[in-house]
Design an enzyme around this catalytic site. Structure first.
Site, mmCIF file in Angstrom:
data_model
loop_
_atom_site.group_PDB
_atom_site.id
_atom_site.type_symbol
_atom_site.label_atom_id
_atom_site.label_comp_id
_atom_site.label_asym_id
_atom_site.label_seq_id
_atom_site.Cartn_x
_atom_site.Cartn_y
_atom_site.Cartn_z
ATOM 1 N N GLU A 41 5.598 -2.510 2.258
ATOM 2 C CA GLU A 41 4.702 -1.995 1.212
ATOM 3 C C GLU A 41 4.411 -0.535 1.494
ATOM 4 O O GLU A 41 4.785 0.011 2.529
ATOM 5 C CB GLU A 41 3.402 -2.824 1.152
ATOM 6 C CG GLU A 41 3.620 -4.235 0.623
ATOM 7 C CD GLU A 41 2.322 -4.987 0.352
ATOM 8 O OE1 GLU A 41 1.336 -4.359 -0.071
ATOM 9 O OE2 GLU A 41 2.311 -6.199 0.570
ATOM 10 N N HIS A 68 -4.648 0.811 -7.647
ATOM 11 C CA HIS A 68 -3.294 0.310 -7.419
ATOM 12 C C HIS A 68 -2.388 0.970 -8.439
ATOM 13 O O HIS A 68 -2.717 1.001 -9.630
ATOM 14 C CB HIS A 68 -3.253 -1.217 -7.561
ATOM 15 C CG HIS A 68 -2.029 -1.822 -6.951
ATOM 16 N ND1 HIS A 68 -0.774 -1.654 -7.484
ATOM 17 C CD2 HIS A 68 -1.871 -2.566 -5.831
ATOM 18 C CE1 HIS A 68 0.108 -2.282 -6.717
ATOM 19 N NE2 HIS A 68 -0.530 -2.838 -5.697
ATOM 20 N N ARG A 108 -0.925 4.846 -1.773
ATOM 21 C CA ARG A 108 -1.233 4.476 -3.157
ATOM 22 C C ARG A 108 -1.845 5.610 -3.960
ATOM 23 O O ARG A 108 -1.565 5.749 -5.156
ATOM 24 C CB ARG A 108 -2.177 3.273 -3.175
ATOM 25 C CG ARG A 108 -1.442 2.026 -2.806
ATOM 26 C CD ARG A 108 -2.265 0.791 -2.986
ATOM 27 N NE ARG A 108 -1.435 -0.319 -2.529
ATOM 28 C CZ ARG A 108 -1.875 -1.514 -2.234
ATOM 29 N NH1 ARG A 108 -3.156 -1.806 -2.354
ATOM 30 N NH2 ARG A 108 -1.047 -2.455 -1.829
ATOM 31 N N HIS A 139 -8.636 -1.057 -7.809
ATOM 32 C CA HIS A 139 -8.105 -2.194 -7.053
ATOM 33 C C HIS A 139 -8.962 -2.558 -5.844
ATOM 34 O O HIS A 139 -9.184 -3.722 -5.575
ATOM 35 C CB HIS A 139 -6.690 -1.833 -6.605
ATOM 36 C CG HIS A 139 -5.960 -2.918 -5.880
ATOM 37 N ND1 HIS A 139 -5.708 -4.143 -6.452
ATOM 38 C CD2 HIS A 139 -5.408 -2.966 -4.621
ATOM 39 C CE1 HIS A 139 -5.037 -4.906 -5.587
ATOM 40 N NE2 HIS A 139 -4.870 -4.221 -4.467
ATOM 41 N N ARG A 194 -6.668 2.928 1.654
ATOM 42 C CA ARG A 194 -6.366 1.729 2.464
ATOM 43 C C ARG A 194 -4.866 1.493 2.549
ATOM 44 O O ARG A 194 -4.161 1.527 1.534
ATOM 45 C CB ARG A 194 -7.034 0.517 1.826
ATOM 46 C CG ARG A 194 -6.698 -0.795 2.511
ATOM 47 C CD ARG A 194 -7.420 -1.936 1.844
ATOM 48 N NE ARG A 194 -7.001 -2.111 0.477
ATOM 49 C CZ ARG A 194 -6.020 -2.920 0.080
ATOM 50 N NH1 ARG A 194 -5.356 -3.643 0.972
ATOM 51 N NH2 ARG A 194 -5.712 -3.032 -1.183
HETATM 52 C C1 SIN Z 1 -0.080 -5.660 -3.513
HETATM 53 O O1 SIN Z 1 0.533 -6.711 -3.313
HETATM 54 O O2 SIN Z 1 0.459 -4.645 -3.937
HETATM 55 C C2 SIN Z 1 -1.545 -5.634 -3.244
HETATM 56 C C3 SIN Z 1 -1.829 -5.966 -1.842
HETATM 57 C C4 SIN Z 1 -2.953 -5.126 -1.308
HETATM 58 O O3 SIN Z 1 -3.737 -4.594 -2.098
HETATM 59 O O4 SIN Z 1 -3.015 -4.923 -0.104
#
Ligand code: SIN
Length: 516
Positions: free
Chosen positions: A117, A237, A284, A345, A380
């Site tokens: 991620e 997000h 993000r 988010h 975060r």
């Molecule tokens: C996501 O799956 O993109 C969200 C997970 C998160 O906010 O850590």
């Protein structure tokens, strides 16, 4: 021996993990835990969490690397001791969950499969397809199902903390809660109150959070004079699915970009090209601002996510829930370009806590998204939130035995004469909409002083509307939510006004604009 009597406010992962850890640590000491949840536990943000739990367990990973990524995304505003402590506990909470029956995806050799991620320099996210939160909630609920110490009470909406002075000092000694079924206002006493109420995404027009995410725990802590921290930092997000509707928006997990999907401009060019070395997997706030810039320059309220590098068959295998959601909107991921936009988010700050969950008020602890531990800093790192919501409850549970104030008042539940009004006051709904609009316009991804001050004026106006309605005790759910939303909005605005330079999610644009 008198049992340790604890009220947990919130039925998400942090609250349930705390209950499970407190039982683990009891060693035959008597214990009573009441978990008060205003909504069914299956509706919580935790339950909806797609991504997973960040944990340095991969072959090419280390605690140092995980800590460095956390600090990089948090723009160095993190508490380094908290970062160190939380990342080091990652593997042990994964094993704890597995012992409880949680199932995580594994490769053919039986090793945990790690997803990638944003902001992570290696694949580090332990997951259960795209339903990790749901799987953890399932395992915790199964574990707690037969625990006689725990009573899960759904449909009780905590309004405020009971705070009393005693010879030993000022302490939180319970909560006041509206019971939805009867409409009664109950006063419940306990030795300790744990706030685990989740986030505040509903303070914005578009959010990935459920309707319950009104920032209620933070608002009640604030009313009790409890210290907050890092409230300026609201994470958006980048890839909520654009549906044309306001309110809760479906999420397209960052793991989708981690698996190869790419963001595109409307003219087909790669959106993140030349903007950040990590491209689609930049922090993000960087990706979300790039999407917003594209939306502003084209006038189209979304950018495009191309999942064709994953392919539709593999997409459906990896992300079955997201695939179903997209299909319900007439979109076939891997084949169609997905319209995506940023949405509120996660609140990086919250009720200030130490490394044992303690707040500035004796008898009150906080965990999960409503708490500000310093782990996240100014933005975060993806999937660090579930990690935090699992690690800190362990330490908070151990500390609970020592830190429960000895001065708790008698624990008799009382019913205060007051009734929940079933009317929907139009004034409260209009005021909620005004706050959401002001916050979305001025406290989003791009901020400036004039705008933030204009938003503060909107909140001040709403506060003047709320005060007489509250005094008349004609409380409706809309008024209760409005009171909390306005308190949290004020805290975010004041936090943001105190930040004089751009950092993390708080990005100041030079342009001075508009009144609300
Ligand atoms: C996501 O799956 O993109 C969200 C997970 C998160 O906010 O850590």
């Amino acid at each position: 021996m008198k049992p340790l009597d604890v009220i947990v406010v919130g039925g998400g992962i942090a609250g349930m993990a705390y209950a499970a850890a407190l039982i683990d640590s009891a060693r035959n000491r008597p214990l009573r835990i009441r978990v008060l949840s205003k909504a069914p536990v299956a509706g919580s943000s935790s339950h909806a969490a797609q991504g997973g739990v960040a944990a340095a367990m991969g072959a090419n990973d280390s605690f140092e690397l995980h800590a460095a990524d956390t600090m990089m995304v948090g723009a160095g505003r993190n508490d380094p001791d908290m970062v160190e402590l939380v990342v080091r506990e990652g593997p042990s909470v994964i094993h704890w969950l597995e012992r409880m029956g949680a199932v995580f995806d594994k490769d053919a050799t039986g090793r945990l499969e790690m997803a990638r991620e944003g902001g992570h320099s290696v694949a580090r996210v332990v997951h259960h397809r795209d339903r990790t939160g749901g799987e953890i909630v399932r395992a915790l609920r199964m574990h707690l199902r037969n625990a006689r110490e725990v009573e899960l009470i759904e449909g009780q909406h905590v309004l405020d903390l009971v705070v009393e002075d005693s010879p030993l000092g000022r302490a939180c000694t319970g909560v006041r809660a509206i019971e939805y079924a009867s409409g009664d206002l109950l006063e419940c006493r306990s030795d300790l109150v744990i706030l685990a109420t989740g986030g505040a995404g509903q303070v914005y027009e578009h959010t990935t959070n459920p309707i319950e995410a009104t920032g209620d725990g933070i608002a009640m802590a604030l009313r009790a004079g409890v210290a907050l921290r890092d409230m300026a930092f609201v994470q958006f997000h980048p890839t909520a699915l654009y549906t044309g509707e306001r309110g809760q928006t479906p999420l397209i997990s960052e793991a989708v970009r981690g698996a190869g999907a790419r963001l595109l401009r409307h003219d087909g060019r790669h959106l993140m090209s030349g903007l950040h070395p990590a491209g689609d997997l930049a922090p993000r706030n960087v990706v979300a601002r790039a999407i917003l810039t594209e939306m502003r320059s084209t006038g189209v309220p979304y950018a495009l996510l191309d999942a064709s590098p994953i392919g539709s068959t593999y997409f459906a295998q990896l992300f079955p829930a997201i695939e179903r959601e997209c299909r319900s909107h007439g979109l076939a991921p891997g084949h169609d370009l997905l319209p995506v936009m940023p949405a509120a988010h996660y609140l990086c700050g919250g009720i200030a806590i130490d490394d044992r969950g303690r707040t500035s008020l004796s008898g009150l602890m906080a965990l999960g998204e409503c708490a500000g531990s310093g782990l996240h800093g100014a933005d975060r790192l993806a999937s660090n939130s579930l990690l935090e919501a699992l690690v800190l409850p362990q330490r908070t549970a151990l500390a609970s035995w020592a830190f429960a104030p000895k001065n708790a008042a008698p624990r008799l539940p009382g019913v205060v004469r007051s009734k929940l009004s079933r009317q929907k006051p139009a004034t409260a709904l209009r005021a909620q909409a005004a706050i959401r609009h002001a916050m979305s316009t001025h406290l989003g991804l791009l901020r400036n002083r004039d705008g933030m001050e204009a938003a503060l004026r909107v909140v001040a106006h709403c506060e003047r509307v709320i005060a007489p309605m509250w005094m008349r005790r004609r409380w409706s759910l809309e008024l209760i939510n409005l009171r909390d939303l306005s308190a949290v909005a004020r805290a975010i605005i004041e936090g943001a006004l105190n930040e004089t330079t751009s950092i993390g999610t708080h990005h100041l644009e030079a342009r001075q604009t508009v009144a609300a």
